[in-house]
Write a protein that holds these residues in place. Structure first.
Motif, PDB file in Angstrom:
ATOM      1  N   GLY A  98      20.395  -8.844   0.404  1.00  0.00           N
ATOM      2  CA  GLY A  98      20.473  -7.580   1.116  1.00  0.00           C
ATOM      3  C   GLY A  98      21.550  -7.620   2.179  1.00  0.00           C
ATOM      4  O   GLY A  98      22.333  -8.573   2.262  1.00  0.00           O
ATOM      5  N   PHE A  99      21.571  -6.585   3.008  1.00  0.00           N
ATOM      6  CA  PHE A  99      22.563  -6.478   4.085  1.00  0.00           C
ATOM      7  C   PHE A  99      21.832  -6.477   5.423  1.00  0.00           C
ATOM      8  O   PHE A  99      20.953  -5.630   5.650  1.00  0.00           O
ATOM      9  N   ALA A 100      22.167  -7.430   6.292  1.00  0.00           N
ATOM     10  CA  ALA A 100      21.502  -7.549   7.592  1.00  0.00           C
ATOM     11  C   ALA A 100      22.052  -6.492   8.538  1.00  0.00           C
ATOM     12  O   ALA A 100      23.221  -6.541   8.931  1.00  0.00           O
ATOM     13  N   GLU A 101      21.221  -5.523   8.903  1.00  0.00           N
ATOM     14  CA  GLU A 101      21.685  -4.416   9.727  1.00  0.00           C
ATOM     15  C   GLU A 101      21.623  -4.711  11.223  1.00  0.00           C
ATOM     16  O   GLU A 101      22.564  -4.426  11.956  1.00  0.00           O
ATOM     17  N   ASN A 102      20.509  -5.268  11.678  1.00  0.00           N
ATOM     18  CA  ASN A 102      20.384  -5.562  13.104  1.00  0.00           C
ATOM     19  C   ASN A 102      19.121  -6.363  13.376  1.00  0.00           C
ATOM     20  O   ASN A 102      18.263  -6.504  12.504  1.00  0.00           O
TER      21      ASN A 102
END
Length: 236
Positions: free
Chosen positions: A201-205
């Motif tokens: 996935g993509f680490a947003e914050n």
């Protein structure tokens, strides 16, 4: 030369035990507020893993109770304390990798492990490659580890500052905005294991509660523990 327990207690007020070597600082802290070793025979890592602890490092366990912050934010808050101590005492810039690593030039210089042996009590373990030789790290196959190569004459100031900051940050509101700014995991494609399955996935914050918000397709999940790996460009 090494950390001086009397000096550290005078500066911080914490009853500190300093030893050249021990089996594990988690096992040998006893009734002290903190223990500092320069090497460990059986350093504790995540789960069943061990933490390689050659001579020259700083292997610290500090006891805290009655935290003012959410226990889930303790590890990232300690990461900020380590980062600030390294910067203020040694003048070295570091970055953070969620949730328990401190990095210098892309390599690990510190690992953090927090345990709660009983309700309301926390043992904070920090392993720092303070003056560890690069040879010792490479000889152990730790190619992704680096040393601060820090001077021994600053070891007392470093230890006192670190214990003081950990205590202060544990009593303050978690500064998640600054953590986000220093965290190399945020804004990257990552992978982690959930229920035995590797997920990308993509680490947003990083949220105010210390969880890592990861976007997977159209959905987002909050990751609160476990090993997270950054997917490098060449590995995609």
């Amino acid at each position: 030369m090494g950390p001086d327990a009397k000096y550290i207690k005078k500066i911080t007020g914490f009853r500190t035990r300093c030893v050249k070597s021990c089996a594990s600082t988690f096992d040998e802290i006893g009734n002290y507020d903190a223990i500092i070793a320069r090497s460990q025979k059986r350093g504790a890592g995540r789960g069943e893993h061990t933490f390689h602890s050659p001579l020259g490092g700083l292997y610290i366990v500090m006891r805290l109770s009655s935290l003012a912050i959410d226990a889930h934010t303790l590890t990232p808050a300690v990461g900020l304390a380590v980062h600030d101590t390294i910067k203020n005492v040694l003048g070295v810039d570091t970055r953070l990798k969620w949730v328990n690593d401190v990095m210098a030039d892309g390599k690990k210089v510190c690992g953090i492990l927090c345990r709660s042996p009983r309700r309301g009590e926390y043992l904070i373990g920090i392993g720092i490659n303070y003056a560890t030789t690069q040879f010792a790290l490479e000889n152990a196959g730790l190619d992704n580890a680096a040393t601060l190569n820090a001077p021994e004459e600053k070891v007392n100031a470093f230890c006192a500052e670190l214990l003081r900051r950990i205590h202060l940050y544990a009593l303050a509101k978690f500064d998640h905005a600054r953590y986000n700014a220093l965290c190399d995991t945020v804004g990257k494609d990552i992978s982690f294991v959930k229920d035995g399955v590797t997920v990308r996935g993509f680490a947003e914050n990083v949220e105010t509660d210390g969880t890592l918000i990861v976007r997977i397709g159209m959905a987002t999940v909050a990751v609160d523990s476990g090993e997270v790996s950054i997917i490098r460009e060449e590995a995609k």
